[in-house]
Enzyme design. Sequence first.
Site, mmCIF file in Angstrom:
data_model
loop_
_atom_site.group_PDB
_atom_site.id
_atom_site.type_symbol
_atom_site.label_atom_id
_atom_site.label_comp_id
_atom_site.label_asym_id
_atom_site.label_seq_id
_atom_site.Cartn_x
_atom_site.Cartn_y
_atom_site.Cartn_z
ATOM 1 N N ASN A 145 0.483 -1.418 0.260
ATOM 2 C CA ASN A 145 0.028 0.156 -0.275
ATOM 3 C C ASN A 145 1.426 1.327 -0.230
ATOM 4 O O ASN A 145 -0.088 2.164 -0.538
ATOM 5 C CB ASN A 145 -0.592 0.056 1.173
ATOM 6 N N GLN A 173 -4.569 -4.092 -2.248
ATOM 7 C CA GLN A 173 -4.826 -2.821 -3.542
ATOM 8 C C GLN A 173 -4.073 -3.392 -4.302
ATOM 9 O O GLN A 173 -4.200 -2.209 -5.267
ATOM 10 C CB GLN A 173 -2.778 -2.328 -2.463
ATOM 11 N N SER A 193 -11.157 -5.147 -0.030
ATOM 12 C CA SER A 193 -11.421 -4.949 1.307
ATOM 13 C C SER A 193 -12.686 -3.113 -0.118
ATOM 14 O O SER A 193 -12.410 -2.868 -1.383
ATOM 15 C CB SER A 193 -10.996 -3.487 2.017
ATOM 16 N N THR A 231 -25.231 -10.101 12.343
ATOM 17 C CA THR A 231 -27.031 -10.194 10.899
ATOM 18 C C THR A 231 -25.797 -9.402 9.814
ATOM 19 O O THR A 231 -25.056 -8.153 9.693
ATOM 20 C CB THR A 231 -28.115 -9.385 11.733
ATOM 21 N N CYS A 319 1.744 9.949 15.323
ATOM 22 C CA CYS A 319 2.782 9.642 15.817
ATOM 23 C C CYS A 319 2.124 9.971 16.686
ATOM 24 O O CYS A 319 1.232 11.285 16.763
ATOM 25 C CB CYS A 319 4.008 8.991 16.190
HETATM 26 N N1 PMP Z 1 -4.472 -4.105 3.848
HETATM 27 C C1 PMP Z 1 -4.380 -3.152 3.058
HETATM 28 C C2 PMP Z 1 -3.127 -3.598 2.010
HETATM 29 C C3 PMP Z 1 -4.734 -1.844 3.181
HETATM 30 O O1 PMP Z 1 -4.216 -0.677 2.186
HETATM 31 C C4 PMP Z 1 -5.834 -1.047 3.962
HETATM 32 C C5 PMP Z 1 -6.627 -0.032 3.908
HETATM 33 N N2 PMP Z 1 -5.000 0.939 4.477
HETATM 34 C C6 PMP Z 1 -5.956 -2.392 5.014
HETATM 35 C C7 PMP Z 1 -5.612 -3.627 5.084
HETATM 36 C C8 PMP Z 1 -7.283 -2.808 5.453
HETATM 37 O O2 PMP Z 1 -8.763 -2.382 5.205
HETATM 38 P P1 PMP Z 1 -10.063 -1.307 5.893
HETATM 39 O O3 PMP Z 1 -10.075 -0.565 5.661
HETATM 40 O O4 PMP Z 1 -10.696 -2.170 4.860
HETATM 41 O O5 PMP Z 1 -10.001 -2.224 7.161
#
Ligand code: PMP
Length: 390
Positions: A145, A173, A193, A231, A319
């Site tokens: 990411n 990603q 996601s 649910t 941070c």
């Molecule tokens: N894994 C990666 C590589 C991501 O970029 C992200 C989102 N920043 C996530 C997991 C987490 O996804 P979500 O926002 O759906 O919890």
Amino acid sequence: MIYLDNNATTSLLPEVRAAMEPFWTEHFGNPSSAHRFGRLARKAIEDAREQIAQSLGAFPDELIFTSGATEANNLAVFGLPRSRGVILSSGIEHPSVREAVAALVQRGYSQREFPVCSDGIVDAEAFDSLCDGEVQLACLMLANNETGALQPVRALAHICQERRIPLHCDAVQAVGKIPVQFHELGVTTLSFSGHKLHGPKGIGGLLVRRGVKLTPLFHGGHQERGRRPGTEPVPLIVGLAKSIELAHRDRQNRFDHVRQLRQVFLDGLRRRCAPIFVNGPEHDSLPHTLNVSFPGCRAEVLLMRLDLAGIACSAGSACSSGSLLPSPALQAMHLPDERLHSAVRFSFSHLNTLNEIERAVQLIAEVVCEIRQLTADDSAWSAPSMFASR
Ligand code: PMP
């Protein structure tokens, strides 16, 4: 504003919103109800499951809907190991994997890390010696990411299959951007996601190979065959399916467009903001992500000034002191300090236009030039605390 932070989240496509609409209003039934309202909701979920599974090269019964990838990653990391042992992962994993693994270490597991090369790709040569009989779980993401670096998941999957080690892959990603085929990839579980691919927030999924034992995180319901009780959020599931359908349908056009944007952007930055450094591989990466260091500019100052100039992008992680720490993924690449502290991530979507990209280059060049000038003036008498290393 020019939005260049699409790895953080993307806007909801109108078609996705339209598909979800009836399930917020007239089709509000609980999918577990036996009456007509319930049956309609159930059918919407099962149709979505079938379509998503088909797009991702999986069986419908291998898909578990979750609240997003953070939950999907936690479900895999806590749910796959069968007994206490070694967890193998990389320093470039998303915190939802990295910190879940750290929590297992607190519970008595131990951890080993794949070495990461300076281009942000894990070193596949190390797989053989690291995957021994003590390993209970291996985790490797598909596309990073922060840098967009594509990881050698298939090579690791091959070794893990031979040694019967479950392998979890965070494909957040990559899904919707490049072809991702679960069975072909050979991993045990794979997370994704909705909000990263112009779908809704609060929904994602975990693909789990048939026959694999997975301990649930939650208890108290039969939904998702007991593996993720609660649910189901029907409108979000319908929206997720629509966003994947559109991403699948338009993938090549979207990809070509984004690749062109990145090239124009990078050429422009090289021309107008030299010197710059690209963090991550220039070629074996997703064109949606471009991580660039601007020596002479602190990332937090740059981000703030770019925000004021009308550009949304991101860097590092927050941070408690209010400043930004360099991203752990960049740290794992052992970049020199100056590059770490001046790194900014730009991430593109097919909705960005060439005009936006050209305008962004112009604005970034002005801001970078101004900051470099200030830094040079300041360092002539003393470095103010803003620029001192912390
Ligand atoms: N894994 C990666 C590589 C991501 O970029 C992200 C989102 N920043 C996530 C997991 C987490 O996804 P979500 O926002 O759906 O919890």
